[in-house]
Design a protein around this motif. Sequence first.
Motif, PDB file in Angstrom:
ATOM      1  N   LEU A  99       0.768  -1.153  -0.028  1.00  0.00           N
ATOM      2  CA  LEU A  99       0.199  -0.046   0.097  1.00  0.00           C
ATOM      3  C   LEU A  99       0.815   1.420   0.026  1.00  0.00           C
ATOM      4  N   THR A 100       1.761   1.281   0.571  1.00  0.00           N
ATOM      5  CA  THR A 100       2.956   2.461   0.719  1.00  0.00           C
ATOM      6  C   THR A 100       3.619   2.413  -0.493  1.00  0.00           C
ATOM      7  N   ASP A 101       3.876   1.562  -0.861  1.00  0.00           N
ATOM      8  CA  ASP A 101       4.385   1.386  -2.168  1.00  0.00           C
ATOM      9  C   ASP A 101       3.606   2.025  -3.320  1.00  0.00           C
ATOM     10  N   CYS A 102       2.435   1.752  -3.304  1.00  0.00           N
ATOM     11  CA  CYS A 102       1.461   2.416  -4.237  1.00  0.00           C
ATOM     12  C   CYS A 102       1.408   3.819  -4.252  1.00  0.00           C
ATOM     13  N   ILE A 103       1.298   4.283  -3.091  1.00  0.00           N
ATOM     14  CA  ILE A 103       0.968   5.834  -2.744  1.00  0.00           C
ATOM     15  C   ILE A 103       2.469   6.482  -3.157  1.00  0.00           C
ATOM     16  N   LEU A 104       3.557   5.754  -2.614  1.00  0.00           N
ATOM     17  CA  LEU A 104       4.795   6.703  -2.980  1.00  0.00           C
ATOM     18  C   LEU A 104       5.003   6.434  -4.544  1.00  0.00           C
ATOM     19  N   THR A 105       4.749   5.488  -5.391  1.00  0.00           N
ATOM     20  CA  THR A 105       4.866   5.330  -6.813  1.00  0.00           C
ATOM     21  C   THR A 105       3.846   6.312  -7.516  1.00  0.00           C
ATOM     22  N   SER A 106       2.653   6.372  -7.157  1.00  0.00           N
ATOM     23  CA  SER A 106       1.571   7.701  -7.594  1.00  0.00           C
ATOM     24  C   SER A 106       1.997   8.995  -7.252  1.00  0.00           C
ATOM     25  N   ILE A 107       2.730   9.333  -6.305  1.00  0.00           N
ATOM     26  CA  ILE A 107       3.000  10.571  -6.162  1.00  0.00           C
ATOM     27  C   ILE A 107       4.427  10.929  -6.430  1.00  0.00           C
ATOM     28  N   ILE A 108       5.549  10.263  -5.857  1.00  0.00           N
ATOM     29  CA  ILE A 108       6.916  10.433  -6.317  1.00  0.00           C
ATOM     30  C   ILE A 108       7.282  10.020  -7.705  1.00  0.00           C
ATOM     31  N   THR A 109       7.060   8.678  -7.807  1.00  0.00           N
ATOM     32  CA  THR A 109       7.207   8.142  -9.308  1.00  0.00           C
ATOM     33  C   THR A 109       6.727   9.046 -10.157  1.00  0.00           C
ATOM     34  N   ARG A 110       5.218   9.439 -10.209  1.00  0.00           N
ATOM     35  CA  ARG A 110       4.777  10.162 -11.150  1.00  0.00           C
ATOM     36  C   ARG A 110       5.341  11.422 -11.560  1.00  0.00           C
ATOM     37  N   ASN A 111       5.900  11.923 -10.418  1.00  0.00           N
ATOM     38  CA  ASN A 111       6.589  13.227 -10.655  1.00  0.00           C
ATOM     39  C   ASN A 111       7.923  12.905 -11.592  1.00  0.00           C
ATOM     40  N   ILE A 112       8.695  12.015 -11.276  1.00  0.00           N
ATOM     41  CA  ILE A 112       9.771  11.548 -11.848  1.00  0.00           C
ATOM     42  C   ILE A 112       9.351  11.256 -13.406  1.00  0.00           C
ATOM     43  N   ILE A 113       8.264  10.603 -13.768  1.00  0.00           N
ATOM     44  CA  ILE A 113       7.734  10.240 -14.911  1.00  0.00           C
ATOM     45  C   ILE A 113       7.618  11.297 -15.717  1.00  0.00           C
ATOM     46  N   SER A 114       6.750  12.458 -14.977  1.00  0.00           N
ATOM     47  CA  SER A 114       6.525  13.705 -15.895  1.00  0.00           C
ATOM     48  C   SER A 114       7.775  14.562 -16.174  1.00  0.00           C
ATOM     49  N   GLY A 115       8.575  14.550 -15.008  1.00  0.00           N
ATOM     50  CA  GLY A 115       9.970  15.120 -15.510  1.00  0.00           C
ATOM     51  C   GLY A 115      10.897  14.489 -16.393  1.00  0.00           C
ATOM     52  N   GLY A 116      10.626  13.218 -16.541  1.00  0.00           N
ATOM     53  CA  GLY A 116      11.511  12.453 -17.586  1.00  0.00           C
ATOM     54  C   GLY A 116      10.950  12.533 -18.794  1.00  0.00           C
ATOM     55  N   ASN A 117       9.544  12.858 -18.905  1.00  0.00           N
ATOM     56  CA  ASN A 117       8.943  13.182 -20.208  1.00  0.00           C
ATOM     57  C   ASN A 117       9.508  14.668 -20.650  1.00  0.00           C
ATOM     58  N   ARG A 118       9.681  15.330 -19.853  1.00  0.00           N
ATOM     59  CA  ARG A 118      10.200  16.719 -20.121  1.00  0.00           C
ATOM     60  C   ARG A 118      11.589  16.521 -20.690  1.00  0.00           C
ATOM     61  N   LEU A 119      12.392  15.998 -19.995  1.00  0.00           N
ATOM     62  CA  LEU A 119      13.829  15.588 -20.275  1.00  0.00           C
ATOM     63  C   LEU A 119      13.661  15.072 -21.486  1.00  0.00           C
ATOM     64  N   LYS A 120      13.194  14.130 -22.064  1.00  0.00           N
ATOM     65  CA  LYS A 120      13.210  13.423 -23.128  1.00  0.00           C
ATOM     66  C   LYS A 120      12.762  14.397 -24.403  1.00  0.00           C
ATOM     67  N   ALA A 121      11.526  15.300 -24.082  1.00  0.00           N
ATOM     68  CA  ALA A 121      11.334  16.297 -25.084  1.00  0.00           C
ATOM     69  C   ALA A 121      12.481  17.210 -25.268  1.00  0.00           C
ATOM     70  N   ILE A 122      13.285  17.388 -24.179  1.00  0.00           N
ATOM     71  CA  ILE A 122      14.377  18.400 -24.484  1.00  0.00           C
ATOM     72  C   ILE A 122      15.349  17.832 -25.311  1.00  0.00           C
ATOM     73  N   ARG A 123      15.783  16.612 -24.889  1.00  0.00           N
ATOM     74  CA  ARG A 123      16.825  15.840 -25.303  1.00  0.00           C
ATOM     75  C   ARG A 123      16.805  15.116 -26.992  1.00  0.00           C
ATOM     76  N   TYR A 124      15.565  14.808 -27.166  1.00  0.00           N
ATOM     77  CA  TYR A 124      15.152  14.198 -28.502  1.00  0.00           C
ATOM     78  C   TYR A 124      14.194  14.945 -29.178  1.00  0.00           C
ATOM     79  N   ARG A 125      14.411  15.360 -30.542  1.00  0.00           N
ATOM     80  CA  ARG A 125      13.703  16.151 -31.225  1.00  0.00           C
ATOM     81  C   ARG A 125      13.168  15.168 -32.227  1.00  0.00           C
ATOM     82  N   ASP A 126      11.930  15.435 -32.552  1.00  0.00           N
ATOM     83  CA  ASP A 126      11.279  15.042 -34.106  1.00  0.00           C
ATOM     84  C   ASP A 126      11.626  13.727 -34.022  1.00  0.00           C
ATOM     85  N   GLU A 127      12.191  13.085 -35.008  1.00  0.00           N
ATOM     86  CA  GLU A 127      12.407  11.688 -35.471  1.00  0.00           C
ATOM     87  C   GLU A 127      13.234  10.945 -34.267  1.00  0.00           C
TER      88      GLU A 127
END
Length: 187
Positions: A99-127
């Motif tokens: 249960l704690t893992d689920c909460i941590l994943t949905s709060i902390i890991t979700r932040n990392i996923i969203s930040g990772g999406n931004r990082l990939k958008a900066i790092r990789y362009r187009d194709e």
Amino acid sequence: MKSKKIDLLLVAGFTSNLFYSISYPIIHTICIKDLSSNLLSFSALLSSIFTIIITQIWLNHSEKLYKSFSVSLFIEGLSFGILLIAFLLGKITPSIYYLTDCILTSIITRNIISGGNRLKAIRYRDEDREVFDNKSTLYCNVASITGFGFSSFITLNTNIAFIFMWLGIVIDNFFYYIVYKKENKRY
């Protein structure tokens, strides 16, 4: 002959998926055996609600939150490390771990996923982004086949499985931190 650079985000995905797929069957079996279907549903419900909230916050404040991406990487490793130690010392039950893992994943890991999406958008362009996403899918699934294949024949000690899960998180975050710092020298 030009040498190819190793993409650390692909290494991160491969490594974390390998650790995850080796340890997940053991951890999942142990953690959910005492949970009712109602509690599992409630946990999934909370995870979905937190994910929507965190994602909406990122949609509205991406630039500001991205500046603290490296902090989120550290907090995730630390939080799951504390959870791991509490479990290994018998301070929490497998159900509480889950249960704690689920909460941590949905709060902390979700932040990392969203930040990772931004990082990939900066790092990789187009194709380049398409190529990265396809390679990531390929490598992560090769790692999963390897890990699940391994765990189909060899059952790790429970404590080792939980440690492997945490190591996968830490290694993944380490590589993301390196790439984040390289791509974003201003942060």
